[in-house]
Scaffold this motif. Structure first.
Motif, short mmCIF file in Angstrom:
data_model
loop_
_atom_site.label_atom_id
_atom_site.label_comp_id
_atom_site.label_asym_id
_atom_site.label_seq_id
_atom_site.Cartn_x
_atom_site.Cartn_y
_atom_site.Cartn_z
N VAL A 188 -0.03 -2.05 -0.10
CA VAL A 188 -0.62 -2.74 -1.25
C VAL A 188 -1.89 -3.42 -0.78
O VAL A 188 -1.84 -4.33 0.05
CB VAL A 188 0.34 -3.77 -1.87
CG1 VAL A 188 -0.32 -4.46 -3.07
CG2 VAL A 188 1.64 -3.10 -2.31
N MET A 189 -3.03 -2.96 -1.27
CA MET A 189 -4.33 -3.48 -0.87
C MET A 189 -4.95 -4.28 -2.01
O MET A 189 -4.69 -4.00 -3.18
CB MET A 189 -5.28 -2.33 -0.49
CG MET A 189 -4.67 -1.30 0.44
SD MET A 189 -4.18 -1.99 2.02
CE MET A 189 -3.10 -0.69 2.63
N GLY A 190 -5.77 -5.25 -1.65
CA GLY A 190 -6.45 -6.03 -2.67
C GLY A 190 -7.22 -7.18 -2.05
O GLY A 190 -7.09 -7.47 -0.86
N GLY A 191 -8.02 -7.85 -2.85
CA GLY A 191 -8.95 -8.85 -2.35
C GLY A 191 -8.29 -10.15 -1.92
O GLY A 191 -7.27 -10.56 -2.47
N HIS A 192 -8.93 -10.82 -0.96
CA HIS A 192 -8.42 -12.09 -0.44
C HIS A 192 -8.73 -13.25 -1.37
O HIS A 192 -8.14 -14.33 -1.25
CB HIS A 192 -9.03 -12.39 0.93
CG HIS A 192 -10.49 -12.71 0.88
ND1 HIS A 192 -11.46 -11.72 0.94
CD2 HIS A 192 -11.15 -13.88 0.77
CE1 HIS A 192 -12.65 -12.28 0.88
NE2 HIS A 192 -12.50 -13.59 0.76
#
Length: 363
Positions: free
Chosen positions: A150-154
């Motif tokens: 699961v990738m996504g912005g900090h």
């Protein structure tokens, strides 16, 4: 013996093996053997390798005489380059009561900042040894697991609807039997790990946890307050589910989140990025993000593009407006996929609620 069978990473494992009389050919990683002198003097240690194992001088002389290789512990380091196990949040945040700057995580980042450009081959060697040990431990931990990245912005703040959606997604994926793996940092990454952590808890635990976390929406300006809020949630629900976080000290200003059950923290960001995507064997979900997430989309698309003998791993991009208008990633991804095996393994959905069905359709 396969490699995993010859690695000894705990004192209990050491005792079981040495009871048979021979350590020959074993690799002993970061086990304190100061109280096992008699066992070392009595056992066959020929062709053994001792990596960062503290031992008494006479034991060290004896095992070297047997032909063992001994890599001694390195003093005054804020990390252990020979470690045999992944990190835990408790370990990285030890000393948080005194402030984040007192924790091993912050101290390792400070050491990296001091040494990353000093040209000292010894420092770069220690970082490489550490990262290789982490990769080995990560492979052992994930052996046989179905891993969903699961990738996504900090920058996704606690308390927002996007954060809630990412947490609900992490919970849904974990409850379906998948191992959730993220970049291990704040924002969307933390939310997905949080959802997996609360997967064994009743449904009402997640909204309660989100309310607690929303009091400290970001790690800026205070990492200490941000991390303490996470540990307060962990104390409220102590029996959390497992997931994996794979952060990096290369971006050490972004702290690791406390909800990943196991943390594989690297110095080299490239190793970390490639390793996270390569181990996501059940697919990758891309939540809205900026430059880092865009890079991850195409880092994952590249091996899928060239994959011809078996099915590429599924890729699901969430938020149609984000990936087609704000950042036109989806049109380029579709153009790359056209006519290739990966064409049927990419999907664009409007919300996290659609992710499970999209993954199921590509299974």
């Amino acid at each position: 013996m396969v490699n995993a069978d010859i690695e000894i990473e705990t004192l209990a494992e050491f005792d079981r093996v040495v009871a048979r009389g021979s350590l020959s050919g074993y690799r002993i990683q970061s086990v304190n053997l100061l109280e096992r002198t008699f066992a070392l003097l009595s056992a066959d240690t020929s062709a053994a390798v001792f990596l960062g194992c503290a031992m008494e001088p006479d034991a060290s002389v004896k095992v070297r005489a047997d032909g063992a290789l001994v890599f001694p512990p390195i003093p005054d380091l804020p990390f252990n380059p020979y470690r045999g196990l992944l990190y835990t949040a408790e370990e990285l945040f030890t000393g948080l009561a005194e402030g984040y700057e007192a924790t091993p995580d912050a101290q390792a980042y400070a050491w990296f900042q001091e040494t990353k450009s000093d040209g000292d081959v010894f420092s770069s060697m220690l970082r490489s040894i550490h990262d290789d040990a982490i990769s080995d431990a990560l492979d052992e931990h994930l052996a046989g697991a179905r891993v969903i990245g699961v990738m996504g912005g900090h920058a996704m703040a606690r308390g927002g609807t996007d954060y809630r959606g990412a947490a609900e997604l992490g919970r849904t994926l974990a409850r379906s039997g998948l191992t959730v793996a993220t970049g291990g940092g704040p924002g969307a990454m933390e939310a997905a790990n949080l959802g997996a952590y609360l997967a064994p808890a009743p449904d009402e635990a997640l909204p309660e946890a989100l309310e607690l976390l929303a009091k400290v929406p970001s790690f800026s300006p205070s990492v200490s307050d941000w991390a303490r809020a996470a540990f307060a949630v962990r104390e409220r629900w102590p029996l959390g589910g497992d997931s994996v976080g794979i952060p990096t000290w290369f971006y050490g200003h972004e702290p690791p989140n406390a909800f990943a059950g196991q943390i594989a923290k690297y110095f080299a960001n490239a190793t970390r990025e490639d390793g996270l995507l390569a181990r996501s064997n059940a697919g990758v979900v891309f939540l809205p993000g900026a430059a880092g997430t865009v890079q991850e989309v195409f880092d994952n698309a590249t091996p899928n593009y060239y994959e011809s003998r078996s099915e590429p791993t599924p890729m699901v991009l969430v938020d149609r407006a984000h990936w087609t208008e704000r950042l036109p990633v989806w049109p380029l991804l579709r153009a790359l996929a056209s006519g290739r095996a990966m064409e049927s393994r990419i999907a664009l959905v409007d919300s996290v609620d659609e992710v499970p069905d999209a993954l199921a359709a590509m299974a």
